[in-house]
Design a protein around this motif. Structure first.
Motif, PDB file in Angstrom:
ATOM      1  N   LEU A 170      15.386 -87.206  66.132  1.00  0.00           N
ATOM      2  CA  LEU A 170      16.581 -87.479  65.337  1.00  0.00           C
ATOM      3  C   LEU A 170      17.389 -88.673  65.811  1.00  0.00           C
ATOM      4  O   LEU A 170      18.341 -89.077  65.142  1.00  0.00           O
ATOM      5  CB  LEU A 170      17.488 -86.231  65.339  1.00  0.00           C
ATOM      6  CG  LEU A 170      16.955 -84.995  64.624  1.00  0.00           C
ATOM      7  CD1 LEU A 170      17.875 -83.809  64.878  1.00  0.00           C
ATOM      8  CD2 LEU A 170      16.827 -85.245  63.129  1.00  0.00           C
ATOM      9  N   VAL A 171      17.021 -89.240  66.956  1.00  0.00           N
ATOM     10  CA  VAL A 171      17.892 -90.234  67.588  1.00  0.00           C
ATOM     11  C   VAL A 171      18.063 -91.492  66.741  1.00  0.00           C
ATOM     12  O   VAL A 171      19.090 -92.174  66.832  1.00  0.00           O
ATOM     13  CB  VAL A 171      17.361 -90.575  69.006  1.00  0.00           C
ATOM     14  CG1 VAL A 171      16.107 -91.434  68.943  1.00  0.00           C
ATOM     15  CG2 VAL A 171      18.445 -91.222  69.855  1.00  0.00           C
ATOM     16  N   CYS A 172      17.087 -91.824  65.894  1.00  0.00           N
ATOM     17  CA  CYS A 172      17.214 -92.979  64.997  1.00  0.00           C
ATOM     18  C   CYS A 172      17.760 -92.587  63.630  1.00  0.00           C
ATOM     19  O   CYS A 172      17.742 -93.399  62.686  1.00  0.00           O
ATOM     20  CB  CYS A 172      15.866 -93.686  64.852  1.00  0.00           C
ATOM     21  SG  CYS A 172      15.315 -94.509  66.357  1.00  0.00           S
ATOM     22  N   GLN A 173      18.231 -91.342  63.510  1.00  0.00           N
ATOM     23  CA  GLN A 173      18.814 -90.803  62.284  1.00  0.00           C
ATOM     24  C   GLN A 173      17.903 -90.982  61.065  1.00  0.00           C
ATOM     25  O   GLN A 173      18.241 -91.666  60.097  1.00  0.00           O
ATOM     26  CB  GLN A 173      20.186 -91.436  62.022  1.00  0.00           C
ATOM     27  CG  GLN A 173      21.195 -91.103  63.111  1.00  0.00           C
ATOM     28  CD  GLN A 173      22.602 -91.492  62.739  1.00  0.00           C
ATOM     29  OE1 GLN A 173      22.828 -92.492  62.074  1.00  0.00           O
ATOM     30  NE2 GLN A 173      23.567 -90.696  63.179  1.00  0.00           N
ATOM     31  N   PRO A 174      16.724 -90.355  61.104  1.00  0.00           N
ATOM     32  CA  PRO A 174      15.793 -90.436  59.962  1.00  0.00           C
ATOM     33  C   PRO A 174      16.329 -89.675  58.757  1.00  0.00           C
ATOM     34  O   PRO A 174      17.205 -88.811  58.885  1.00  0.00           O
ATOM     35  CB  PRO A 174      14.529 -89.772  60.519  1.00  0.00           C
ATOM     36  CG  PRO A 174      15.046 -88.780  61.511  1.00  0.00           C
ATOM     37  CD  PRO A 174      16.226 -89.458  62.157  1.00  0.00           C
ATOM     38  N   GLU A 175      15.790 -89.986  57.597  1.00  0.00           N
ATOM     39  CA  GLU A 175      16.188 -89.273  56.377  1.00  0.00           C
ATOM     40  C   GLU A 175      15.340 -88.027  56.155  1.00  0.00           C
ATOM     41  O   GLU A 175      15.766 -87.102  55.462  1.00  0.00           O
ATOM     42  CB  GLU A 175      16.084 -90.211  55.181  1.00  0.00           C
ATOM     43  CG  GLU A 175      17.050 -91.391  55.258  1.00  0.00           C
ATOM     44  CD  GLU A 175      17.067 -92.211  53.987  1.00  0.00           C
ATOM     45  OE1 GLU A 175      17.533 -91.693  52.949  1.00  0.00           O
ATOM     46  OE2 GLU A 175      16.596 -93.353  54.024  1.00  0.00           O
ATOM     47  N   VAL A 176      14.125 -88.016  56.722  1.00  0.00           N
ATOM     48  CA  VAL A 176      13.229 -86.857  56.600  1.00  0.00           C
ATOM     49  C   VAL A 176      12.766 -86.448  57.989  1.00  0.00           C
ATOM     50  O   VAL A 176      12.336 -87.295  58.779  1.00  0.00           O
ATOM     51  CB  VAL A 176      12.005 -87.168  55.714  1.00  0.00           C
ATOM     52  CG1 VAL A 176      11.033 -85.987  55.696  1.00  0.00           C
ATOM     53  CG2 VAL A 176      12.436 -87.517  54.291  1.00  0.00           C
ATOM     54  N   LEU A 177      12.856 -85.152  58.287  1.00  0.00           N
ATOM     55  CA  LEU A 177      12.364 -84.603  59.545  1.00  0.00           C
ATOM     56  C   LEU A 177      11.291 -83.569  59.228  1.00  0.00           C
ATOM     57  O   LEU A 177      11.530 -82.615  58.489  1.00  0.00           O
ATOM     58  CB  LEU A 177      13.495 -83.941  60.329  1.00  0.00           C
ATOM     59  CG  LEU A 177      13.099 -83.212  61.618  1.00  0.00           C
ATOM     60  CD1 LEU A 177      12.588 -84.197  62.655  1.00  0.00           C
ATOM     61  CD2 LEU A 177      14.270 -82.414  62.178  1.00  0.00           C
ATOM     62  N   ILE A 178      10.088 -83.761  59.783  1.00  0.00           N
ATOM     63  CA  ILE A 178       8.997 -82.800  59.622  1.00  0.00           C
ATOM     64  C   ILE A 178       8.894 -81.998  60.913  1.00  0.00           C
ATOM     65  O   ILE A 178       8.660 -82.570  61.982  1.00  0.00           O
ATOM     66  CB  ILE A 178       7.666 -83.511  59.326  1.00  0.00           C
ATOM     67  CG1 ILE A 178       7.785 -84.368  58.061  1.00  0.00           C
ATOM     68  CG2 ILE A 178       6.538 -82.501  59.164  1.00  0.00           C
ATOM     69  CD1 ILE A 178       6.595 -85.263  57.798  1.00  0.00           C
ATOM     70  N   ALA A 179       9.090 -80.711  60.831  1.00  0.00           N
ATOM     71  CA  ALA A 179       9.036 -79.839  62.002  1.00  0.00           C
ATOM     72  C   ALA A 179       7.802 -78.947  61.889  1.00  0.00           C
ATOM     73  O   ALA A 179       7.752 -78.036  61.069  1.00  0.00           O
ATOM     74  CB  ALA A 179      10.297 -78.983  62.096  1.00  0.00           C
ATOM     75  N   ASP A 180       6.791 -79.234  62.709  1.00  0.00           N
ATOM     76  CA  ASP A 180       5.513 -78.518  62.656  1.00  0.00           C
ATOM     77  C   ASP A 180       5.522 -77.383  63.676  1.00  0.00           C
ATOM     78  O   ASP A 180       5.392 -77.612  64.872  1.00  0.00           O
ATOM     79  CB  ASP A 180       4.370 -79.493  62.942  1.00  0.00           C
ATOM     80  CG  ASP A 180       2.996 -78.883  62.659  1.00  0.00           C
ATOM     81  OD1 ASP A 180       2.930 -77.686  62.329  1.00  0.00           O
ATOM     82  OD2 ASP A 180       1.989 -79.604  62.771  1.00  0.00           O
ATOM     83  N   GLU A 181       5.682 -76.157  63.196  1.00  0.00           N
ATOM     84  CA  GLU A 181       5.729 -74.961  64.047  1.00  0.00           C
ATOM     85  C   GLU A 181       6.674 -75.178  65.234  1.00  0.00           C
ATOM     86  O   GLU A 181       6.282 -75.050  66.400  1.00  0.00           O
ATOM     87  CB  GLU A 181       4.316 -74.622  64.558  1.00  0.00           C
ATOM     88  CG  GLU A 181       3.279 -74.390  63.471  1.00  0.00           C
ATOM     89  CD  GLU A 181       3.285 -72.974  62.934  1.00  0.00           C
ATOM     90  OE1 GLU A 181       4.208 -72.204  63.290  1.00  0.00           O
ATOM     91  OE2 GLU A 181       2.389 -72.637  62.144  1.00  0.00           O
TER      92      GLU A 181
END
Length: 332
Positions: A170-181
């Motif tokens: 998150l440190v670059c403040q993305p617009e989409v975060l994919i959290a795999d398990e």
């Protein structure tokens, strides 16, 4: 709501010594700004391959996106060259990988790993990058971030490593975060803390989340919408309430029946009998037919049409056909 990501008719295959594995077979879904979409299903159904395809992390060879589009804010990621994708990864779209124990480099300090992405994607000095990293470590609940910044991964507990992995994503403040398990390797107490952290971060920075999991308990707490995946296809999709209170696909019902219930006296786990199909040669019809107690002759021969039960809720199942409903009503 603003649509930020569209996956359209995605097909992914892998060439192996035994032949071609059709891992993802026509997956379609949308992601809206500020929402959490959960993709659920048992191991091997294609969840992680789908998420890695969005990031263009499928090794080629043996893997290959053979068809479909992945539209991020209108740009088709499947058409971009690798240098263009490197600008998007970590900056616009980030990913939290499955195991926090192995996601960090044991030979580098946490600080070095935190600032690497900032220096790669943003035109800032090393001191400014450190300041951003410390702010993000504080946001995800790392105590004494200045002190922890200088430590190595082996000096962190499992829960703290997961927080660091989230902070790095998150440190670059993305617009989409994919959290795999993201909670698989953690005990239930830490899982609850991580899920609360996801909700808090989403409120604060408005990131859209794709949550890949097999744990419906996780889904119940954080997801806005749920896509149920089986044998490389999304067989049912809808809002959290629709999937939990009005599941229509037999596979979705099977997943829900296999979740432990502490609120019902004498509740028993009901396993789904059988095994998933061989994706070297997937079935022509419904992939779940061999394990389904309601399977009909048509299920083996023709893939079911998609039925929309509401604007968000759709299901691929022959039981939705009015002829099948008449048949079962007659039997009962």
């Amino acid at each position: 709501m603003e649509k930020i990501l569209e996956v359209k008719d995605l097909h992914v295959t892998f060439q192996t010594y035994g032949g071609e594995v059709k891992a993802v077979r026509g997956v379609t879904f949308d992601l809206y700004k500020g929402e959490t979409l959960a993709i659920v299903g048992e191991s091997g159904c294609g969840k992680s391959v789908t998420s890695q395809s969005i990031m263009r992390l499928i090794p080629n060879p043996p893997g290959k996106i053979t068809n479909g589009q992945i539209l991020f804010k209108g740009r088709d990621l499947t058409k971009l060259k690798e240098p263009e994708m490197r600008k998007i990864r970590g900056s616009d779209i980030s990913m939290i990988f499955q195991d926090p124990m192995t996601a960090l480099n044991p030979t580098l300090t946490i600080g070095d790993q935190m600032i690497e992405g900032i220096l790669q994607h943003q035109h800032v000095t090393k001191e400014e990058a450190k300041k951003k990293a410390l702010e993000m470590m504080d946001l995800v609940g790392i105590p004494s971030p200045e002190f922890r910044f200088k430590q190595y991964p082996h000096q962190f507990s499992g829960g703290m490593r997961q927080r660091i992995v989230i902070a790095m994503a998150l440190v670059c403040q993305p617009e989409v975060l994919i959290a795999d398990e993201p909670t698989t390797a953690l005990d239930v107490t830490i899982q609850a803390q991580i899920l609360e952290l996801f909700k808090d971060i989403q409120k604060k920075i408005g990131v859209s989340i794709i949550l890949i999991t097999h744990d419906l308990g996780v889904v119940a707490q954080v997801a806005d919408r749920i896509a149920v995946m089986y044998a490389g296809k999304i067989v049912e999709s809808g809002s959290r309430r629709e999937i939990f209170y009005n599941p229509q696909h037999p596979y979705t019902r099977g997943l829900l029946n296999s979740v432990p219930r502490l609120d019902v006296d004498g509740a028993e786990l009901v396993p789904i009998n059988g095994s998933p199909p061989d994706l070297f040669s997937p079935p022509v019809g419904c992939s779940f037919a061999a394990r389904c107690e309601f399977a009909m002759e048509v299920c083996d021969k023709v893939y079911p049409f998609r039925t929309f039960l509401s604007q968000e809720h759709h299901v691929d199942c022959w039981l939705q056909d009015e002829r099948a409903q008449k048949l079962f009503l007659t039997k009962t």
